[in-house]
Design a protein around this motif. Structure first.
Motif, PDB file in Angstrom:
ATOM      1  N   GLU A  80       0.497  -1.354   0.431  1.00  0.00           N
ATOM      2  CA  GLU A  80       0.205  -0.187   0.314  1.00  0.00           C
ATOM      3  C   GLU A  80       1.023   1.383   0.028  1.00  0.00           C
ATOM      4  O   GLU A  80       1.753   0.712   0.254  1.00  0.00           O
ATOM      5  CB  GLU A  80      -1.090   0.216   1.367  1.00  0.00           C
ATOM      6  CG  GLU A  80      -2.309  -0.982   1.020  1.00  0.00           C
ATOM      7  CD  GLU A  80      -3.221  -0.025  -0.552  1.00  0.00           C
ATOM      8  OE1 GLU A  80      -3.413   1.106  -0.098  1.00  0.00           O
ATOM      9  OE2 GLU A  80      -3.477  -0.371  -1.351  1.00  0.00           O
ATOM     10  N   ASN A 100      -7.643   2.503   2.683  1.00  0.00           N
ATOM     11  CA  ASN A 100      -5.880   1.450   2.534  1.00  0.00           C
ATOM     12  C   ASN A 100      -6.135  -0.228   3.203  1.00  0.00           C
ATOM     13  O   ASN A 100      -5.814  -1.074   2.380  1.00  0.00           O
ATOM     14  CB  ASN A 100      -5.196   2.273   2.887  1.00  0.00           C
ATOM     15  CG  ASN A 100      -4.260   3.226   2.146  1.00  0.00           C
ATOM     16  OD1 ASN A 100      -4.380   4.324   2.910  1.00  0.00           O
ATOM     17  ND2 ASN A 100      -3.937   3.437   1.306  1.00  0.00           N
ATOM     18  N   ARG A 103      -7.876  -1.516   0.920  1.00  0.00           N
ATOM     19  CA  ARG A 103      -7.722  -2.084  -0.295  1.00  0.00           C
ATOM     20  C   ARG A 103      -7.211  -3.487  -0.020  1.00  0.00           C
ATOM     21  O   ARG A 103      -6.700  -4.623  -0.766  1.00  0.00           O
ATOM     22  CB  ARG A 103      -7.158  -0.635  -1.136  1.00  0.00           C
ATOM     23  CG  ARG A 103      -7.028  -1.527  -2.554  1.00  0.00           C
ATOM     24  CD  ARG A 103      -6.523   0.368  -3.106  1.00  0.00           C
ATOM     25  NE  ARG A 103      -5.300   0.761  -2.355  1.00  0.00           N
ATOM     26  CZ  ARG A 103      -5.157   1.969  -2.704  1.00  0.00           C
ATOM     27  NH1 ARG A 103      -5.804   2.117  -3.800  1.00  0.00           N
ATOM     28  NH2 ARG A 103      -3.824   2.777  -2.615  1.00  0.00           N
ATOM     29  N   SER A 107      -6.724  -6.943  -1.651  1.00  0.00           N
ATOM     30  CA  SER A 107      -5.214  -7.329  -2.632  1.00  0.00           C
ATOM     31  C   SER A 107      -4.689  -8.851  -2.204  1.00  0.00           C
ATOM     32  O   SER A 107      -4.058  -9.164  -3.123  1.00  0.00           O
ATOM     33  CB  SER A 107      -4.278  -6.173  -1.761  1.00  0.00           C
ATOM     34  OG  SER A 107      -4.549  -5.159  -3.472  1.00  0.00           O
ATOM     35  N   LYS A 205      -2.923  -4.006  -5.814  1.00  0.00           N
ATOM     36  CA  LYS A 205      -1.776  -3.807  -5.633  1.00  0.00           C
ATOM     37  C   LYS A 205      -0.779  -4.322  -5.425  1.00  0.00           C
ATOM     38  O   LYS A 205       0.031  -4.692  -3.885  1.00  0.00           O
ATOM     39  CB  LYS A 205      -2.019  -2.443  -4.646  1.00  0.00           C
ATOM     40  CG  LYS A 205      -0.935  -0.930  -4.517  1.00  0.00           C
ATOM     41  CD  LYS A 205      -1.521  -0.307  -3.564  1.00  0.00           C
ATOM     42  CE  LYS A 205      -0.173   1.286  -3.414  1.00  0.00           C
ATOM     43  NZ  LYS A 205      -0.459   1.461  -5.318  1.00  0.00           N
ATOM     44  N   TYR A 210       3.651  -3.302 -10.930  1.00  0.00           N
ATOM     45  CA  TYR A 210       4.314  -2.682 -11.611  1.00  0.00           C
ATOM     46  C   TYR A 210       5.455  -2.788 -12.393  1.00  0.00           C
ATOM     47  O   TYR A 210       6.698  -1.946 -13.099  1.00  0.00           O
ATOM     48  CB  TYR A 210       5.234  -1.289 -10.509  1.00  0.00           C
ATOM     49  CG  TYR A 210       3.359  -1.086  -9.229  1.00  0.00           C
ATOM     50  CD1 TYR A 210       3.455   0.189  -9.648  1.00  0.00           C
ATOM     51  CD2 TYR A 210       3.329  -2.127  -8.679  1.00  0.00           C
ATOM     52  CE1 TYR A 210       2.660   0.739  -8.876  1.00  0.00           C
ATOM     53  CE2 TYR A 210       2.085  -1.145  -8.385  1.00  0.00           C
ATOM     54  CZ  TYR A 210       1.615  -0.050  -8.436  1.00  0.00           C
ATOM     55  OH  TYR A 210       0.494   0.886  -7.832  1.00  0.00           O
ATOM     56  N   GLY A 244       1.176   4.039 -11.893  1.00  0.00           N
ATOM     57  CA  GLY A 244       1.679   4.120 -11.001  1.00  0.00           C
ATOM     58  C   GLY A 244       0.331   5.473 -10.312  1.00  0.00           C
ATOM     59  O   GLY A 244       0.055   5.914  -9.174  1.00  0.00           O
ATOM     60  N   LEU A 266      -6.119   0.037 -11.088  1.00  0.00           N
ATOM     61  CA  LEU A 266      -6.185   0.030  -9.361  1.00  0.00           C
ATOM     62  C   LEU A 266      -7.663   1.079  -9.071  1.00  0.00           C
ATOM     63  O   LEU A 266      -7.440   2.499  -9.616  1.00  0.00           O
ATOM     64  CB  LEU A 266      -4.931   0.834  -8.947  1.00  0.00           C
ATOM     65  CG  LEU A 266      -5.025  -0.053  -8.284  1.00  0.00           C
ATOM     66  CD1 LEU A 266      -4.594  -0.681  -6.980  1.00  0.00           C
ATOM     67  CD2 LEU A 266      -3.375   1.375  -7.092  1.00  0.00           C
TER      68      LEU A 266
END
Length: 365
Positions: A80, A100, A103, A107, A205, A210, A244, A266
């Motif tokens: 996060e 957060n 989420r 994830s 996430k 990434y 991002g 996201l």
């Protein structure tokens, strides 16, 4: 994977040779991004059959991992990004940490990992900020960026969900993600590789998302761009998100357009907050597909007035130019009125300079 955990008390071990005050003050005065790390970290262990246990705040230190740890081979890893802000009275506060925590659980579910109870997540970030509050920069400089993450630590090479995990929180003093003097950023439109596809991990996430964006980011840099914008995986037609950050467009009819969530994007907390603030201001919010060719046409006709990126690290960043292999499209060479107003409204709440009508702020304590 559902996990139930009793209330866990954090054992706190302070660093005996912490960063001297003068050195810390020098670091937080000009911290950059992601380099000026605080003295402590939070660590909690999960063991199958036992649940979450051994919660600690301890001096920041290297991790000890077996070479066969599952995270190194099968990429069971999530994280996060969140911040602690210094208010005008000096009190540290969080912005929507509960979002957060939720989420993070989603994830974990997608990656077949143990789920961290939300109260444990919130306690971990709170305890860490309390002990390292001196690392929060002055509001005009920046924030304390927190990176909660979880990795699979079981020593095994079988392809299966791990039976052991570490939930860890680290923090660093953080300045602007993009230079304040840079003006609107230039973005590369990636037309070959994709960030995520339907049924994949786009809305989780996790680090793999990434990593998948980095070759495009290299191409963007080679073409003089700050960031990269990805299109959908099926048609290479529809705008999705940046490496991002989420993307939003301000139109001349007073509407705000952003691509809809649907498994490949996201669900940004900054994104959600800005959409709420935009509605508060009377803007028409449209979460709908937006084709890149239509965006180019709207930019040329003047129908598209402003384009900006948003995320925890970059907050709200104006986009001035889009580049691709086909050519260059100019949006604006200055920050637009709506972009500036939304950024100010968001930051004023985050830093405690304005009322919080949505109960987003949580005081550290």
């Amino acid at each position: 994977m559902t996990t139930v955990s009793d209330n866990i008390a954090f054992k706190i071990t302070r660093k005996t040779d912490g960063t001297p005050a003068a050195e810390r003050e020098s670091l937080v005065a000009n911290p950059g991004f992601g380099r000026a790390f605080t003295d402590h970290m939070a660590v909690v262990t999960y063991t199958e059959g036992r649940g979450w246990h051994s919660a600690e705040i301890l001096p920041r230190q290297p991790l000890m991992l077996d070479p066969a740890a599952s995270v190194l081979h099968y990429a069971q890893e999530i994280f996060e990004g969140m911040k602690a802000y210094r208010t005008p009275n000096g009190q540290p506060q969080f912005f929507r940490p509960d979002a957060n925590a939720r989420r993070f659980r989603k994830s974990a579910e997608r990656m077949a990992m143990a789920q961290v109870p939300e109260e444990l997540f919130l306690d971990a970030v709170n305890q860490l900020v309390k002990i390292d509050a001196g690392w929060i920069p002055d509001p005009e400089v920046g924030t304390l960026y927190l990176r909660p993450f979880m990795i699979a630590t079981e020593t095994a090479l079988g392809v299966k969900p791990s039976s052991e995990y570490k939930f860890i929180v680290i923090a660093c003093a953080a300045g602007e993600y993009f230079s304040k003097d840079a003006g609107p950023v230039t973005v590369w439109v990636e037309e070959r590789t994709v960030r995520a596809s339907r049924g994949g991990t786009g809305e989780a996430k996790c680090g793999g998302n990434y990593a998948a964006s980095l070759t495009a980011q290299q191409e963007a840099k080679a073409n003089g761009c700050h960031q990269v914008l990805f299109l959908d995986a099926n048609e290479r037609k529809w705008i999705e998100e940046m490496g991002g950050m989420n993307v939003m467009a301000v139109m001349d009819d007073g509407s705000l357009i952003t691509p809809p969530l649907g498994g490949t994007i996201l669900p940004g907390i900054t994104r959600d907050s800005l959409l709420t603030l935009a509605r508060d201001k009377g803007l028409i919010v449209r979460e709908e597909p937006y084709a890149i060719e239509q965006l180019y046409a709207d930019a040329a006709s003047g129908h598209l007035r402003e384009l900006f990126a948003c995320g925890t690290a970059a907050v709200v960043t104006p986009i001035g130019t889009l580049k691709s292999a086909e050519g260059t499209h100019q949006i604006s060479n200055q920050t637009g009125k709506v972009t500036a107003e939304l950024r100010k409204a968001l930051c004023d709440i985050q830093f405690g300079r304005a009322p919080d009508p949505h109960n987003w702020v949580h005081t550290v304590g």
